[in-house]
Design a protein around this motif. Structure first.
Motif, short mmCIF file in Angstrom:
data_model
loop_
_atom_site.label_atom_id
_atom_site.label_comp_id
_atom_site.label_asym_id
_atom_site.label_seq_id
_atom_site.Cartn_x
_atom_site.Cartn_y
_atom_site.Cartn_z
N SER A 154 0.83 -1.22 0.00
CA SER A 154 0.00 0.00 0.00
C SER A 154 0.86 1.27 0.00
O SER A 154 0.37 2.37 0.16
N ILE A 155 2.18 1.07 -0.18
CA ILE A 155 3.12 2.19 -0.11
C ILE A 155 3.64 2.48 -1.51
O ILE A 155 4.05 1.57 -2.23
N GLN A 156 3.66 3.75 -1.89
CA GLN A 156 4.19 4.05 -3.23
C GLN A 156 5.63 4.52 -3.20
O GLN A 156 6.37 4.35 -4.17
N ALA A 157 6.06 5.13 -2.12
CA ALA A 157 7.44 5.61 -2.05
C ALA A 157 7.80 5.79 -0.58
O ALA A 157 6.92 5.84 0.29
N VAL A 158 9.09 5.88 -0.32
CA VAL A 158 9.56 6.04 1.04
C VAL A 158 10.57 7.18 1.09
O VAL A 158 11.48 7.25 0.25
N LEU A 159 10.38 8.07 2.05
CA LEU A 159 11.37 9.13 2.25
C LEU A 159 12.35 8.65 3.31
O LEU A 159 11.97 8.38 4.45
N VAL A 160 13.61 8.51 2.92
CA VAL A 160 14.63 7.99 3.83
C VAL A 160 15.61 9.11 4.16
O VAL A 160 16.09 9.80 3.26
N GLY A 161 15.90 9.27 5.45
CA GLY A 161 16.88 10.28 5.85
C GLY A 161 16.25 11.61 6.23
O GLY A 161 16.96 12.56 6.54
N GLY A 162 14.94 11.69 6.19
CA GLY A 162 14.27 12.89 6.67
C GLY A 162 14.12 13.96 5.61
O GLY A 162 14.27 13.71 4.41
N TYR A 163 13.85 15.18 6.06
CA TYR A 163 13.55 16.27 5.14
C TYR A 163 14.76 16.68 4.28
O TYR A 163 14.61 17.39 3.30
N HIS A 164 15.94 16.27 4.68
CA HIS A 164 17.12 16.47 3.83
C HIS A 164 17.49 15.16 3.12
O HIS A 164 18.61 15.01 2.64
N GLY A 165 16.54 14.25 3.08
CA GLY A 165 16.86 12.91 2.59
C GLY A 165 16.45 12.69 1.15
O GLY A 165 16.51 13.59 0.31
N ARG A 166 16.03 11.48 0.89
CA ARG A 166 15.83 11.04 -0.49
C ARG A 166 14.60 10.15 -0.59
O ARG A 166 14.43 9.24 0.21
N TRP A 167 13.75 10.46 -1.57
CA TRP A 167 12.60 9.59 -1.87
C TRP A 167 13.10 8.41 -2.68
O TRP A 167 13.83 8.59 -3.66
#
Ligand code: SF4
Ligand code: SF4
Lengths: 80, 417
Positions: free
Chosen positions: B271-284
Motif C-alpha cells: 500500500s506504499i508508493q514511495a519512502v522518504l529515507v533520511g528525513g527532510y534532507h533525505g531522499r525519496w
C-alpha cells in the motif's frame, strides 16, 4: 600553493562588489550574491584563486563592506 | 590504525546484549539500578585516549545524520588540543536537539536510556580529556536526563541546556552557538569546531545515539559492536518509522533492508508508493529493495541520515507532500545566508506550482537550475539537503510530474482541471 577565497554567507549582503572586482572568478546569482564560476569538489564557499588573480582577490577581501571574504591556503570545515 | 586484538584496553568482563535490542535493553524509563544491572558499570580502567582505537575498530559512525566516522572527530579534537598553545580543555556536547520533524529516536533515547547517553558523554570526555560537558536537548528530552543526573555522582560536570524546537538547531555549529551565545544559528565553517568551537575551545559535538553506542563499545569492545550490521555499516541504529500505520521506533542492524524495516513496523508495503529515507534532507526512493547504509552505490543503498523512514501511502501525491516539506524547509531557513534565504522560497514556489496545477514544462528545468544555484552556498547544509530532497522527488515521482504537466494527477483524480 594555491589560495582559496572563502565566502562567509552569514555576513555577505549580496551587493556584489566582489563580483565586480573578480569577474573571472565570480558571477552574480539571481539575488546578487557571489556565485563561484567553478567549484572545487562541489565546494562553492571556498573558491580556488590562481596566482594571477591573487592581487584582485586581496583587494576584494579588503574592500568587502561586510568583511565576508577571507583568503586561506587551505580549507577547513567538517561536513557537520 | 591498530586493529583490536588481545591488546584491547577495555576490560570486557561481561557479555553485551545479543541481537539488535541493545540501546533499550535496560527497559523503559530505565533508572540507574536497571541500567547498571543490565549493562554493568562503566569500566573505570582503559576508558581514555586509547578508546579512540577501539571506536575506530568498531566502525561507529555518527547517528545524527552526517555519518562521519566518530573516531576521526574524537581524534581531531585530541589533536587540536595538543596543538593549541594553551592546551585548553576540550568541550564535549551531547547533541539531542533532533530538529527533524520525522525523527523521534533521540527523544526516546533520552527519555528511556538517559544513563547510557550520560555514560557515552563521560566516555567521550575521558577520551579527549574534556573539561566542560553539556547535554543539549529540547524540552521533551530534558526532564528524564535531569532525573538521571540527580541519581549519579560521576556526572557533576554535566550541564543541561535547552534547545529550541527549530529544524536547524541541531546543526553542530548551531549547537555550539546556541549553548555559548543563545541563538541556535549555524556559524561560518571557516574553522573546524574541533579546533575552535565553544568559546574558542576545541569542541566535540556528538549525537546522543552515537554516544549511547560508544558507552556500549567502551564496555563490550568493538568486536561485539560488529556482531550486528555489515562491514560497511556495522552495529545497530535507531530508526524512526512513520507512515499510515503511525509512528514506530525500531533498533535495526546496520545495512538493513528497507522492506524489512517497513514490515517490522507493520507497514503493508503493497500500500506504499514511495519512502522518504533520511528525513527532510533525505531522499525519496521507490520501490523498496534498497538497503539502509551511509555508504554504497545509490542504486541499491540509501543513506539513513538520522535514521528516518517515512512511508507514503498510495493515496497521497508525492509532489504535494514534497512541496509542503520544501515550504516548511524554506521557512526554517535561519535566513542568514542569501542563497538559502532567497533560493529556498523560490524553490518552494516553483514546486508548489508544479504540485498544484502549473503546466509549464519549464518548471522542472527551473527547479534544477535553482537547486544547482543554492547547493554548497550556505553556512550549513540546509540548502544542499533541500536541493537533494527536491531532486529525488523529481526522480521518484517522474510519472506524477508528467501527469501534472499534462493536467492530471493520478492521486487526485477529478480535482484538477
Ligand atoms: S563584496 Fe562582500 S558583501 Fe558584497 S557581495 Fe561580495 S562578499 Fe558579499
Ligand atoms: S544555509 Fe540557510 S539554514 Fe544554514 S545558516 Fe545559512 S541561512 Fe541558515
Amino acid at each position: 600553493m594555491s589560495e582559496t577565497l572563502h565566502i562567509d554567507w552569514t555576513r555577505c549582503d549580496g551587493r556584489g562588489l566582489c563580483t565586480e572586482l573578480l569577474p573571472t572568478l565570480l558571477d552574480r546569482d539571481d539575488w546578487g550574491y557571489p556565485l563561484a564560476k567553478r567549484a572545487t569538489n562541489g565546494d562553492r564557499s571556498n573558491v580556488a584563486v590562481r596566482p594571477a588573480h591573487s592581487e584582485a582577490a586581496r583587494e576584494a577581501v579588503h574592500l568587502c563592506p561586510k568583511m565576508a571574504l577571507s583568503l586561506a591556503n587551505q580549507v577547513a570545515g567538517f561536513g557537520q | 590504525m591498530t586493529p583490536v586484538t588481545a591488546e584491547m584496553p577495555m576490560v570486557v568482563d561481561r557479555q553485551g546484549p545479543s541481537g539488535t535490542h541493545r540501546l533499550f535493553a535496560a527497559g523503559n524509563d530505565a533508572g540507574l539500578a536497571e541500567h547498571v544491572q543490565t549493562f554493568g558499570a562503566l569500566p573505570s580502567h582503559g576508558v581514555d585516549a586509547r578508546l579512540i582505537d577501539v571506536v575506530e575498530a568498531s566502525g561507529l559512525t555518527g547517528r545524527g545524520g552526517a555519518a562521519f566516522a566518530s573516531w576521526r572527530k574524537i581524534a581531531a579534537t585530541v589533536d587540536a588540543r595538543s596543538g593549541a598553545p594553551l592546551a585548553r580543555k576540550p568541550v564535549v556536547i551531547a547533541n539531542g536537539a533532533e530538529g527533524e520533524p520525522l525523527s523521534f529516536k533521540d527523544k526516546a533515547l533520552l527519555a528511556h536510556a538517559p544513563h547510557l547517553v550520560i555514560d557515552g558523554l563521560l566516555t567521550a570526555a575521558r577520551a579527549v580529556s574534556g573539561g566542560q560537558l553539556f547535554i543539549y536537548a529540547t524540552d521533551a528530552g530534558l526532564p528524564a536526563v535531569e532525573r538521571a543526573l540527580a541519581q549519579r555522582h560521576d556526572s557533576r560536570s554535566v550541564r543541561l541546556v535547552a534547545a529550541p524546537e527549530t529544524f536547524i538547531s541541531g546543526e553542530a555549529s548551531a549547537v555550539v552557538n546556541g549553548i555559548a551565545n543563545g541563538p541556535a544559528l549555524p556559524t561560518d565553517h571557516r574553522r573546524r569546531l574541533s579546533e575552535s568551537g565553544f568559546k574558542g575551545r576545541p569542541t566535540l559535538v556528538l549525537n546522543v545515539e552515537t554516544l549511547a553506542h560508544m558507552a556500549l563499545i567502551a564496555r563490550y569492545g568493538s568486536a561485539w559492536f560488529r556482531t550486528e550490521g555489515s562491514d560497511r555499516d556495522p552495529g545497530t541504529r535507531l530508526v524512526s518509522v512513520s507512515g499510515p500505520a503511525g509512528d514506530r521506533l525500531l533498533e535495526v542492524a546496520g545495512d538493513a533492508g528497507l522492506g524489512d524495516v517497513l514490515s517490522s513496523a507493520d507497514i503493508d508495503t503493497s500500500s506504499i508508493q514511495a519512502v522518504l529515507v533520511g528525513g527532510y534532507h533525505g531522499r525519496w526512493v521507490r520501490p523498496m529493495d534498497y538497503r539502509l547504509s551511509p555508504t554504497g552505490p545509490a542504486s541499491h543503498t540509501v543513506r539513513p541520515g538520522a535514521g528516518v523512514v517515512h512511508a507514503l501511502p498510495d493515496s497521497v501525491c508525492g509532489l504535494e507532500t514534497t512541496a509542503q516539506i520544501v515550504g516548511y524547509l524554506a521557512n526554517e531557513s535561519a535566513k542568514q545566508c542569501g542563497p538559502c534565504m532567497f533560493g529556498l522560497p523560490a524553490m518552494a514556489r516553483v514546486l508548489n506550482s508544479l504540485a498544484y496545477g502549473g503546466r509549464d514544462p519549464q518548471l522542472v528545468r527551473e527547479l534544477g537550475r535553482l537547486s544547482r544555484m543554492v547547493t554548497g552556498r550556505g553556512a550549513c547544509h540546509h540548502p544542499d539537503g533541500t536541493a537533494q530532497l527536491v531532486g529525488s522527488a523529481l526522480e521518484a515521482f517522474s510519472a506524477e510530474v508528467a501527469a501534472h504537466l499534462a493536467g492530471t494527477c493520478s492521486k487526485r483524480m477529478g480535482r484538477r482541471s
